[in-house]
Scaffold this motif. Structure first.
Motif, PDB file in Angstrom:
ATOM      1  N   ARG B  34     -20.608  -7.610  38.605  1.00 34.82           N
ATOM      2  CA  ARG B  34     -19.818  -7.447  39.823  1.00 34.82           C
ATOM      3  C   ARG B  34     -19.469  -8.804  40.409  1.00 34.82           C
ATOM      4  NH1 ARG B  34     -19.221  -2.848  38.199  1.00 34.82           N
ATOM      5  NH2 ARG B  34     -20.310  -1.053  39.047  1.00 34.82           N
ATOM      6  N   SER B  35     -18.519  -8.804  41.319  1.00 33.29           N
ATOM      7  CA  SER B  35     -18.143 -10.075  41.937  1.00 33.29           C
ATOM      8  C   SER B  35     -18.139  -9.928  43.450  1.00 33.29           C
ATOM      9  CB  SER B  35     -16.758 -10.511  41.449  1.00 33.29           C
ATOM     10  OG  SER B  35     -15.819  -9.487  41.675  1.00 33.29           O
ATOM     11  N   LEU B  36     -18.479 -11.005  44.126  1.00 34.47           N
ATOM     12  CA  LEU B  36     -18.601 -10.992  45.582  1.00 34.47           C
ATOM     13  C   LEU B  36     -17.895 -12.199  46.176  1.00 34.47           C
ATOM     14  CD1 LEU B  36     -19.969  -9.740  48.150  1.00 34.47           C
ATOM     15  CD2 LEU B  36     -21.867 -11.295  47.725  1.00 34.47           C
ATOM     16  N   LEU B  37     -17.080 -11.968  47.173  1.00 31.28           N
ATOM     17  CA  LEU B  37     -16.403 -13.047  47.875  1.00 31.28           C
ATOM     18  C   LEU B  37     -17.114 -13.252  49.201  1.00 31.28           C
ATOM     19  CD1 LEU B  37     -14.065 -15.011  48.377  1.00 31.28           C
ATOM     20  CD2 LEU B  37     -12.642 -13.073  49.016  1.00 31.28           C
ATOM     21  N   ASP B 150     -22.029 -21.593  30.403  1.00 32.03           N
ATOM     22  CA  ASP B 150     -21.654 -20.183  30.304  1.00 32.03           C
ATOM     23  C   ASP B 150     -22.784 -19.238  30.720  1.00 32.03           C
ATOM     24  OD1 ASP B 150     -20.422 -17.927  27.734  1.00 32.03           O
ATOM     25  OD2 ASP B 150     -19.932 -18.106  29.863  1.00 32.03           O
ATOM     26  N   PRO B 151     -23.215 -19.349  31.967  1.00 36.53           N
ATOM     27  CA  PRO B 151     -24.342 -18.519  32.383  1.00 36.53           C
ATOM     28  C   PRO B 151     -23.901 -17.100  32.752  1.00 36.53           C
ATOM     29  CG  PRO B 151     -23.613 -19.910  34.187  1.00 36.53           C
ATOM     30  CD  PRO B 151     -22.701 -20.210  33.041  1.00 36.53           C
ATOM     31  N   ASP B 152     -24.891 -16.210  32.874  1.00 37.10           N
ATOM     32  CA  ASP B 152     -24.589 -14.829  33.233  1.00 37.10           C
ATOM     33  C   ASP B 152     -24.197 -14.696  34.689  1.00 37.10           C
ATOM     34  OD1 ASP B 152     -27.349 -13.962  31.188  1.00 37.10           O
ATOM     35  OD2 ASP B 152     -25.215 -13.778  30.713  1.00 37.10           O
ATOM     36  N   VAL B 153     -24.824 -15.525  35.536  1.00 33.12           N
ATOM     37  CA  VAL B 153     -24.561 -15.452  36.969  1.00 33.12           C
ATOM     38  C   VAL B 153     -23.881 -16.746  37.389  1.00 33.12           C
ATOM     39  CG1 VAL B 153     -25.578 -15.240  39.256  1.00 33.12           C
ATOM     40  CG2 VAL B 153     -26.584 -14.009  37.336  1.00 33.12           C
ATOM     41  N   VAL B 154     -22.695 -16.625  37.958  1.00 37.94           N
ATOM     42  CA  VAL B 154     -21.920 -17.814  38.315  1.00 37.94           C
ATOM     43  C   VAL B 154     -21.774 -17.888  39.831  1.00 37.94           C
ATOM     44  CG1 VAL B 154     -19.696 -18.962  38.098  1.00 37.94           C
ATOM     45  CG2 VAL B 154     -20.653 -17.728  36.157  1.00 37.94           C
ATOM     46  N   LEU B 155     -22.172 -19.013  40.394  1.00 38.04           N
ATOM     47  CA  LEU B 155     -22.047 -19.219  41.833  1.00 38.04           C
ATOM     48  C   LEU B 155     -21.027 -20.331  42.071  1.00 38.04           C
ATOM     49  CD1 LEU B 155     -25.887 -19.326  42.535  1.00 38.04           C
ATOM     50  CD2 LEU B 155     -24.395 -17.368  42.820  1.00 38.04           C
ATOM     51  N   LEU B 156     -19.974 -20.017  42.789  1.00 41.78           N
ATOM     52  CA  LEU B 156     -18.927 -21.015  43.038  1.00 41.78           C
ATOM     53  C   LEU B 156     -18.824 -21.284  44.532  1.00 41.78           C
ATOM     54  CD1 LEU B 156     -16.122 -19.499  40.761  1.00 41.78           C
ATOM     55  CD2 LEU B 156     -17.682 -21.342  40.180  1.00 41.78           C
ATOM     56  N   ASP B 157     -19.055 -22.530  44.914  1.00 38.33           N
ATOM     57  CA  ASP B 157     -18.966 -22.896  46.325  1.00 38.33           C
ATOM     58  C   ASP B 157     -17.665 -23.650  46.543  1.00 38.33           C
ATOM     59  OD1 ASP B 157     -21.214 -24.637  48.648  1.00 38.33           O
ATOM     60  OD2 ASP B 157     -19.476 -23.334  48.956  1.00 38.33           O
ATOM     61  N   GLU B 158     -16.700 -23.013  47.188  1.00 39.69           N
ATOM     62  CA  GLU B 158     -15.385 -23.608  47.441  1.00 39.69           C
ATOM     63  C   GLU B 158     -14.751 -24.139  46.148  1.00 39.69           C
ATOM     64  OE1 GLU B 158     -14.098 -23.588  50.480  1.00 39.69           O
ATOM     65  OE2 GLU B 158     -15.779 -23.408  51.847  1.00 39.69           O
ATOM     66  N   SER B 180     -13.755 -10.488  33.472  1.00 42.29           N
ATOM     67  CA  SER B 180     -13.518  -9.641  32.303  1.00 42.29           C
ATOM     68  C   SER B 180     -14.608  -9.801  31.263  1.00 42.29           C
ATOM     69  CB  SER B 180     -12.155  -9.961  31.682  1.00 42.29           C
ATOM     70  OG  SER B 180     -12.205 -11.231  31.058  1.00 42.29           O
ATOM     71  N   ARG B 181     -15.297 -10.933  31.292  1.00 41.88           N
ATOM     72  CA  ARG B 181     -16.389 -11.123  30.337  1.00 41.88           C
ATOM     73  C   ARG B 181     -17.708 -10.598  30.869  1.00 41.88           C
ATOM     74  NH1 ARG B 181     -17.446 -16.621  28.224  1.00 41.88           N
ATOM     75  NH2 ARG B 181     -16.035 -17.613  29.677  1.00 41.88           N
TER      76      ARG B 181
END
Lengths: 233, 228, 223
Positions: B34-37, B150-158, B180-181
């Motif tokens: 899932r993805s969270l904004l 290429d981790p399973d959990v991606v955290l993007l800060d800005e 999609s992956r």
């Protein structure tokens, strides 16, 4: 608790007066020692206590490393390191006072003096490190780590200087066999300084804790978690 | 009903600095894929949340679980793109990637790393020292590092920060691809209208407090309601 | 554990080679220090020769804080250290990798200073070159180990230039004493065969501190 520790401090002060008076005025003069040697009655107990308190700091430091939120232990550790420092400085000053009339010099690089000086400086260094640590947790961890490293060094310094001393003549060792008349004032002063030391640690720890809480601006409990961001679909 | 642990779980997660709570009382469960904004004004706690999830910051109270484990134990499966680039300015782009690949025990081949550089728009820049790279280039390299792992959990800060409009498109593509992956994605940004269509759920933080949660598409209107 | 440590070592060496200017300054500093000693002490050649070991180790010790400080400044610049921890690299591996890199730099520095001090002070090796190499290695390890740990703590500090020496120097007094003594005996001759004990002392110090610092490093870089 407040009353109890002041009791300890008062008891310590009383014992100190008793022990010192006893040692200074009532013990028969030792033939080998001059009057100035009577500083021995406070010097030796100071040495014992400085080492004891430093060891206590080491034990606290190890404890801090294992705690999840070391706030109180950190205050106790910082206070203990401070008191160990103070006692070490007192020790070095007493040693100088004793040294000058006895051996003609304020200072000498024998194992005891050198390792005491190193311990004093190293512990002072630990304290100055605290102001550079960001955040209470980091402060606690760094103080603990630095204390452990400093403490482990002290016996190593002692041995290294002792090894150089082998080539010098041994004229600086204090009397190792003390006749029993002297035991009581020594013991009295030893406990006296211990009680005073503990009193200082408790008072100082409390102040440090209050200062820390003040910096942190008081701790209000975390607000209740009201929202649950769940998984949609 | 899957009995796999959620990819991310925060329980009463809080981080305080003195009297101020940078993040206060967040409960969160995000299933894998899932993805969270995460949105909110400056200082709302977005960066704090991401750092807590990555365990580069310790919570004052509450806990975080990544794939059912404490985050420190799940670092192989976590990737963080933060404000700080984590780069060595004296090394080149390629060398920085190689360091990451080597320490992560992954393939070091020039082909693989070169392809990554191309992917992020740094083709031919492998030999440029970071010191000589612009902020946008450094950001792209940070992305390359993330993709390399290429981790399973991606955290993007800005993630859009410091990038030009082409870079914005690149980020959009990347998010779509990660989703999609099947990667789990948590992203904080100010560009809510742009990012909202790309992500599934939205969380609004105001002054450290979780104020609204719902589908990401509804986030812009929720924000205008609550922040007017 | 060993693989990541080697990876960190490799990275550090690459960094050192990538910008030699950084460390060239440290090398120059150590050379100047050696010169200063000879000026300060005066041209009494016999006393200079006798005390070569002391000057050498002083120069090494003073320069070590500069080199150690530099190595951690890089990690703090862009929070690269945090990046390493996130990879994940175990903190102990970071410690051993960096400490070894620092050790190698100090050894290279020593390799320059030893012949230089021989030239300046007119010293020569009565004992064996191998023993000289060993004591240099042991002594610099005593500086590099705890120095790496302390530099992790002082890297971000405002007064870091003074904090690192303040913390490190009292700690490494035994290393200094023993290394100087042992080096002296190797240079000037050791009629009574005393040097073994000094080698052992530094060796013990190294063992204790490289283990202890490796264990404690995780707590120093903890979030």
């Amino acid at each position: 608790m407040r009353d109890r520790e002041n009791l300890l401090g008062a008891l310590g002060l009383l014992l100190l007066c008793l022990g010192s008076a006893w040692g200074l005025f009532y013990t028969p003069p030792e033939t080998k020692m001059a009057s100035v040697m009577r500083i021995f009655f406070i010097h030796v107990p100071t040495a014992w206590n400085a080492l004891l308190i430093a060891t206590f700091a080491f034990a606290l430091a190890v404890g801090v490393l294992f705690k999840k939120s070391p706030g109180k232990w950190d205050a106790a550790l910082a206070a203990t390191v401070e008191v160990a420092c103070v006692y070490t400085v007192m020790l070095l000053i007493q040693g100088s006072i004793w040294g000058k009339p006895t051996w003609g010099t304020y200072w000498d690089w024998d194992p005891r003096l050198t390792s005491a000086a190193v311990m004093g400086v190293a512990f002072a260094g630990v304290l100055s490190l605290r102001s550079f640590a960001e955040g209470p947790r980091r402060k606690a961890l760094w103080t603990a780590v630095a204390t452990i490293i400093a403490y482990v060094d002290v016996p190593i310094v002692y041995f290294s200087v002792q090894m150089t001393d082998r080539t010098l003549h041994q004229n600086l060792s204090s009397p190792t066999s003390v006749s029993s008349i002297y035991h009581w004032p020594l013991r009295a002063n030893a406990f006296a300084l211990l009680f005073i030391g503990i009193w200082l640690i408790i008072r100082r720890a409390r102040t440090i804790l209050l200062e820390a809480e003040d910096d942190a601006g008081g701790s209000s409990p975390a607000p209740e978690a009201t929202l649950v961001a769940g998984v949609e679909g | 009903m899957s009995d796999l642990p959620p990819a991310l779980r925060a329980t009463a997660l809080s981080r305080g600095y003195g009297r101020r709570w940078a993040l206060a009382g967040l409960n969160l469960e995000l299933a894998a894929g899932r993805s969270l904004l995460v949105a909110g004004p400056n200082g709302a706690g977005k960066t704090t949340l991401l750092r807590l999830l990555a365990a580069t910051l310790r919570p004052t109270s509450g806990s975080v679980e990544v794939l059912g484990k404490p985050p420190a134990a799940a670092r192989e499966h976590l990737g963080l793109l933060s404000h700080r680039t984590h780069l060595y300015t004296d090394l080149t782009c390629l060398e920085n990637l190689r360091v990451a690949a080597r320490l992560g025990g992954r393939d070091l081949s020039k082909d693989r790393l070169g392809a990554l550089l191309e992917r992020v728009g740094l083709a031919g820049r492998g030999g440029t020292r970071i010191r000589e790279c612009s902020a946008g280039m450094r950001k792209r390299l940070a992305f390359a590092r993330l993709l390399e792992k290429d981790p399973d959990v991606v955290l993007l800060d800005e993630p859009y920060g410091q990038l030009d409009p082409r870079g914005f498109d690149f980020v959009d593509q990347l998010i779509a691809e990660l989703a999609s992956r099947g990667r789990t994605l948590v992203m904080s940004t100010h560009l809510v209208p742009r990012a909202a269509p790309l992500l599934r759920s939205g969380l609004l933080l105001v002054d450290g407090r979780p104020t609204w949660v719902g589908p990401a598409a509804d986030l812009p209107s929720a924000m205008s309601e609550r922040l007017a | 554990m060993i693989r990541p440590a080697l990876g960190v070592l490799r990275k550090d060496l690459k960094l050192d080679l990538a910008s030699p200017g950084r460390l060239a300054a440290v090398v120059l500093f150590s050379v100047v220090t050696l010169l200063l000693f000879s000026f300060a002490v005066g041209p009494d050649t016999s006393s200079l020769q006798r005390n070569t070991a002391g000057y050498l180790w002083l120069a090494l010790t003073l320069s070590s804080t500069l080199a150690l400080g530099e190595s951690f400044r890089l990690e703090v610049e862009d929070d690269a250290l945090e990046g390493l921890l996130l990879l994940p690299v175990p903190p102990a591996a970071i410690f051993y990798g960096k400490a070894t890199a620092n050790l190698l730099f100090l050894l290279a520095l020593a390799a320059l200073l030893v012949p230089l001090s021989f030239g300046l002070y007119g010293a020569s090796v009565r004992g064996s070159f191998l023993e000289l190499a060993v004591i240099i290695a042991l002594g610099t390890a005593g500086l590099a180990g705890p120095g790496t740990l302390y530099s992790a703590m002082t890297a971000r500090a405002r007064g870091s230039d003074v904090m690192l020496p303040l913390l490190l120097f009292p700690l490494v007094i035994p290393v200094l004493i023993a290394s100087v003594k042992a080096t002296s005996l190797v240079l000037l001759g050791d009629p009574m065969g005393d040097r073994g004990a000094w080698f052992a002392l530094v060796g013990c110090f190294d063992l204790v501190y490289w283990t202890l610092c490796g264990l404690l490093f995780g707590k120093v870089v903890d979030a």
